[in-house]
Design a protein around this motif. Structure first.
Motif, PDB file in Angstrom:
ATOM      1  N   GLY A 105       0.812  -1.214   0.000  1.00 34.61           N
ATOM      2  CA  GLY A 105       0.000   0.000   0.000  1.00 34.61           C
ATOM      3  C   GLY A 105       0.839   1.255   0.000  1.00 34.61           C
ATOM      4  O   GLY A 105       2.063   1.220  -0.187  1.00 34.61           O
ATOM      5  N   GLY A 106       0.167   2.369   0.259  1.00 36.63           N
ATOM      6  CA  GLY A 106       0.847   3.657   0.326  1.00 36.63           C
ATOM      7  C   GLY A 106       1.486   3.854   1.697  1.00 36.63           C
ATOM      8  O   GLY A 106       1.678   2.900   2.462  1.00 36.63           O
ATOM      9  N   GLY A 107       1.776   5.112   2.003  1.00 36.76           N
ATOM     10  CA  GLY A 107       2.460   5.419   3.263  1.00 36.76           C
ATOM     11  C   GLY A 107       1.650   5.051   4.488  1.00 36.76           C
ATOM     12  O   GLY A 107       2.218   4.679   5.526  1.00 36.76           O
ATOM     13  N   MET A 108       0.342   5.129   4.386  1.00 37.51           N
ATOM     14  CA  MET A 108      -0.493   4.793   5.546  1.00 37.51           C
ATOM     15  C   MET A 108      -0.274   3.333   5.930  1.00 37.51           C
ATOM     16  O   MET A 108      -0.012   2.997   7.085  1.00 37.51           O
ATOM     17  CB  MET A 108      -1.958   5.089   5.213  1.00 37.51           C
ATOM     18  N   ILE A 109      -0.361   2.443   4.929  1.00 36.88           N
ATOM     19  CA  ILE A 109      -0.183   1.011   5.188  1.00 36.88           C
ATOM     20  C   ILE A 109       1.273   0.711   5.569  1.00 36.88           C
ATOM     21  O   ILE A 109       1.541  -0.066   6.483  1.00 36.88           O
ATOM     22  CB  ILE A 109      -0.614   0.195   3.942  1.00 36.88           C
ATOM     23  N   GLY A 110       2.213   1.354   4.877  1.00 36.40           N
ATOM     24  CA  GLY A 110       3.632   1.113   5.182  1.00 36.40           C
ATOM     25  C   GLY A 110       3.943   1.450   6.635  1.00 36.40           C
ATOM     26  O   GLY A 110       4.626   0.677   7.330  1.00 36.40           O
ATOM     27  N   ASP A 111       3.426   2.581   7.111  1.00 41.18           N
ATOM     28  CA  ASP A 111       3.685   2.996   8.498  1.00 41.18           C
ATOM     29  C   ASP A 111       3.019   2.047   9.492  1.00 41.18           C
ATOM     30  O   ASP A 111       3.626   1.628  10.485  1.00 41.18           O
ATOM     31  CB  ASP A 111       3.151   4.419   8.737  1.00 41.18           C
ATOM     32  N   LEU A 112       1.754   1.719   9.229  1.00 42.41           N
ATOM     33  CA  LEU A 112       0.995   0.870  10.155  1.00 42.41           C
ATOM     34  C   LEU A 112       1.537  -0.568  10.166  1.00 42.41           C
ATOM     35  O   LEU A 112       1.818  -1.134  11.233  1.00 42.41           O
ATOM     36  CB  LEU A 112      -0.493   0.879   9.754  1.00 42.41           C
ATOM     37  N   ALA A 113       1.689  -1.150   8.973  1.00 44.26           N
ATOM     38  CA  ALA A 113       2.169  -2.543   8.900  1.00 44.26           C
ATOM     39  C   ALA A 113       3.597  -2.642   9.430  1.00 44.26           C
ATOM     40  O   ALA A 113       3.967  -3.629  10.078  1.00 44.26           O
ATOM     41  CB  ALA A 113       2.092  -3.040   7.455  1.00 44.26           C
ATOM     42  N   GLY A 114       4.397  -1.611   9.172  1.00 44.72           N
ATOM     43  CA  GLY A 114       5.769  -1.592   9.689  1.00 44.72           C
ATOM     44  C   GLY A 114       5.777  -1.546  11.211  1.00 44.72           C
ATOM     45  O   GLY A 114       6.607  -2.183  11.868  1.00 44.72           O
ATOM     46  N   PHE A 115       4.824  -0.816  11.779  1.00 46.17           N
ATOM     47  CA  PHE A 115       4.721  -0.716  13.242  1.00 46.17           C
ATOM     48  C   PHE A 115       4.259  -2.049  13.833  1.00 46.17           C
ATOM     49  O   PHE A 115       4.756  -2.480  14.880  1.00 46.17           O
ATOM     50  CB  PHE A 115       3.755   0.415  13.606  1.00 46.17           C
TER      51      PHE A 115
END
Ligand SMILES: NC(=O)c1ccc[n+]([C@@H]2O[C@H](COP(=O)([O-])OP(=O)(O)OC[C@H]3O[C@@H](n4cnc5c(N)ncnc54)[C@H](O)[C@@H]3O)[C@@H](O)[C@H]2O)c1
Length: 367
Positions: A105-115
């Protein structure tokens, strides 16, 4: 295909950029050591509908169990609630310490999934599959996290991915406003670190949504290389890395006060960059091309500051920015085009400048 290497203190990993990079995803995962036991793809509803099937097909040769968790689209979903739901899902499906999370996904998913990856069982591996232009920024560098109602990205960890597979084929379905949002971070990278790149963008990009493939590849490679250089020197933002927040001190305050998702991240950052540029000019007394850059942003339809936002409330939110210490706001300012610094700015100057800026934007909007 282009390959860039990210060298941070905690991890070195590749960023693959190009149309067909996903062909290399399964072999890359097969080679990971220790062996991956199961895979969880986290994506949002829009990306899942468009790209889950194709991505899952690329993973068919891997005989591990594949799970998928989908959350609604939009920045308001980068929340505690969805973070908790992802963790619950991962526990229910039996993900273990050798499982792998794929952020599709975009930055939203990258940040959340990364967390989620950075905290599940004290940290498991993850791979970024960015699907927006903006994610050239968010997928690299290892900052992960979620929003708090009182402040953007206030909760998170540094957790570097195993790799970034940046398939430019994903970008074809992006809406016009998402191209514009992502391009704001491209402009940011040029303004803070590379004057020649800034001039190239001004001269070579006439319509953001119609950037030819070879120029797009050059833009991604150049912008990611700038980010890579900065995070290689300062992975955990103890100094230099803060310059990547150019435009974000006000930008984040706008996103938080307007309500997450009400204005795109890049649009908010574009306003923040104009403000930071104006402030840089008035503090340094130098001509830093504010007028030309303001015109350029208008040509690309970047918005003015939402008129309902008030200077005092914005300043209060800016004081909670992660760069602030003891309530003193630190701004990323430009010394020259291509050269940024971090500087404390006192409340009176900030408030006066914000009021002036809001007024000028209102006038600009009514022209
Ligand atoms: N971690 C970092 O270093 C870093 C850096 C910059 C920004 N960010 C974060 O990134 C987020 C913004 O990223 P974003 O702009 O990518 O937002 P996003 O992930 O919310 O994507 C924007 C919209 O585009 C849709 N979309 C995504 N890919 C698509 C595709 N290929 N085709 C069609 N639609 C698609 C999404 O569903 C969403 O509606 C913010 O939360 C910001 O804080 C993080």
């Amino acid at each position: 295909m282009e390959t860039l290497q990210i060298n941070t203190e905690s991890k070195k990993y590749p960023v693959f950029i190009g149309n067909t990079v996903l062909d290399g995803l399964a072999p890359f995962i097969q080679d990971l050591s220790p062996k991956v036991t199961s895979i969880l793809i986290i994506s949002d509803e829009t990306v899942n509908r468009l790209y889950f099937q194709g991505t899952a097909e690329k993973l068919e040769s891997i005989s591990r169990s594949l799970h998928s968790f989908v959350i609604p689209s939009g920045d308001r979903e980068k929340s505690f609630d969805n973070y908790y739901k992802c963790l619950t899902f991962a526990l229910e499906r039996g993900l273990d310490r050798h499982s792998l999370i794929i952020a599709l996904g975009g930055g939203m998913i990258g940040d959340l999934a990364g967390f989620v990856a950075g905290t599940y069982m004290r940290g498991i591996r993850f791979i970024q599959l960015p699907t927006t232009l903006l994610a050239h920024d968010s997928a690299v560098g290892g900052k992960t996290g979620i929003n708090h109602p009182l402040g953007k990205n206030m909760v998170g960890v540094f957790h570097q991915p195993e790799a970034v597979f940046y398939s430019t084929s994903f970008l074809k379905s992006l809406a016009e406003e998402e191209w514009r949002s992502g391009f704001a971070e491209v402009i940011k990278h040029s303004l803070i670190a590379d004057e020649a790149f800034y001039h190239w963008l001004v001269n070579e990009v006439t319509e953001i949504q119609k950037i030819p493939d070879e120029k797009l590849a050059y833009i991604l490679k150049t912008a990611i290389a700038i980010k890579a250089q900065v995070v290689a020197q300062d992975e955990r933002e103890s100094g230099l890395r803060a310059i990547l927040n150019f435009g974000h001190t006000l930008g984040h305050a706008i996103e938080s006060k307007a309500g997450y998702g009400a204005i795109s991240h890049g649009d908010a950052v574009s306003i923040g960059m104009r403000f930071a540029l104006k402030l840089s000019e008035s503090i340094s007394g130098k001509n830093l091309h504010y007028i030309a850059i303001n015109k350029w942003f208008r040509k690309f339809c970047y918005p003015v500051i939402p008129p309902q936002l008030e200077a005092e409330a914005l300043l209060e939110t800016m004081k909670r920015d992660k760069k602030s210490t003891m309530g003193h706001v630190k701004m990323v300012l430009l010394q020259e085009i291509g050269q940024a610094c971090v500087q404390e700015v006192n409340d009176t100057l900030l408030l006066d400048s914000l009021e002036e800026f809001i007024m000028a934007d209102k006038e600009q909007n009514s022209e």
